[in-house]
Design a protein around this motif. Sequence first.
Motif, PDB file in Angstrom:
ATOM      1  N   ASN A  47       0.851  -1.187   0.000  1.00 53.49           N
ATOM      2  CA  ASN A  47       0.000   0.000   0.000  1.00 53.49           C
ATOM      3  C   ASN A  47       0.891   1.243   0.000  1.00 53.49           C
ATOM      4  N   VAL A  48       1.149   1.784  -1.185  1.00 58.45           N
ATOM      5  CA  VAL A  48       2.032   2.947  -1.281  1.00 58.45           C
ATOM      6  C   VAL A  48       1.505   3.884  -2.361  1.00 58.45           C
ATOM      7  N   ASN A  49       1.649   5.188  -2.105  1.00 59.04           N
ATOM      8  CA  ASN A  49       1.248   6.121  -3.153  1.00 59.04           C
ATOM      9  C   ASN A  49       2.413   6.330  -4.111  1.00 59.04           C
TER      10      ASN A  49
ATOM     11  N   LEU B 294       4.034   8.972  -5.205  1.00 57.93           N
ATOM     12  CA  LEU B 294       5.122   9.842  -4.770  1.00 57.93           C
ATOM     13  C   LEU B 294       6.068   9.103  -3.828  1.00 57.93           C
ATOM     14  N   ASP B 295       5.533   8.390  -2.854  1.00 59.30           N
ATOM     15  CA  ASP B 295       6.379   7.637  -1.925  1.00 59.30           C
ATOM     16  C   ASP B 295       7.217   6.593  -2.659  1.00 59.30           C
ATOM     17  N   TYR B 296       6.609   5.910  -3.632  1.00 56.11           N
ATOM     18  CA  TYR B 296       7.346   4.912  -4.412  1.00 56.11           C
ATOM     19  C   TYR B 296       8.506   5.564  -5.157  1.00 56.11           C
TER      20      TYR B 296
ATOM     21  N   LEU C 208      10.086   8.411  -4.527  1.00 53.93           N
ATOM     22  CA  LEU C 208      11.125   8.891  -3.613  1.00 53.93           C
ATOM     23  C   LEU C 208      11.921   7.725  -3.030  1.00 53.93           C
ATOM     24  N   LYS C 209      11.235   6.655  -2.666  1.00 53.53           N
ATOM     25  CA  LYS C 209      11.915   5.478  -2.104  1.00 53.53           C
ATOM     26  C   LYS C 209      12.917   4.893  -3.103  1.00 53.53           C
ATOM     27  N   ASN C 210      12.576   4.966  -4.378  1.00 58.82           N
ATOM     28  CA  ASN C 210      13.444   4.409  -5.416  1.00 58.82           C
ATOM     29  C   ASN C 210      14.361   5.462  -6.040  1.00 58.82           C
ATOM     30  N   LYS C 211      14.479   6.595  -5.369  1.00 61.13           N
ATOM     31  CA  LYS C 211      15.432   7.653  -5.699  1.00 61.13           C
ATOM     32  C   LYS C 211      15.272   8.255  -7.098  1.00 61.13           C
TER      33      LYS C 211
ATOM     34  N   GLU D   6       1.049  12.301  -5.300  1.00 62.84           N
ATOM     35  CA  GLU D   6       0.701  11.878  -3.943  1.00 62.84           C
ATOM     36  C   GLU D   6      -0.735  11.344  -3.847  1.00 62.84           C
TER      37      GLU D   6
ATOM     38  N   ASN E 110      -2.654   5.932  -5.444  1.00 59.87           N
ATOM     39  CA  ASN E 110      -2.183   4.740  -4.759  1.00 59.87           C
ATOM     40  C   ASN E 110      -1.995   3.631  -5.782  1.00 59.87           C
TER      41      ASN E 110
END
Length: 64
Positions: free
Chosen positions: A13-15, A17-19, A21-24, A45, A48
């Motif tokens: 469960n990730v939006n 934007l978070d994905y 940023l997490k993957n640079k 953002e 999902n």
Amino acid sequence: MAIINGKYEEIGNVNLLDYLLKNKYRIDRIVVDYNGDIVKKADFEKINIKNADKVEIVCFVGGG
């Protein structure tokens, strides 16, 4: 599982934007196609990532 850049990934469960940023990913240098539609950066953002979604991330690079 979602398909991201042609590869199956277990996202959870990730939006979007978070994905990214997490993957640079550099947000200022990408375009995202989400299930066939180009996504505005302001909407990253709000989206999902779910099973069966197709996401293509295109990165722009400089060069000479």
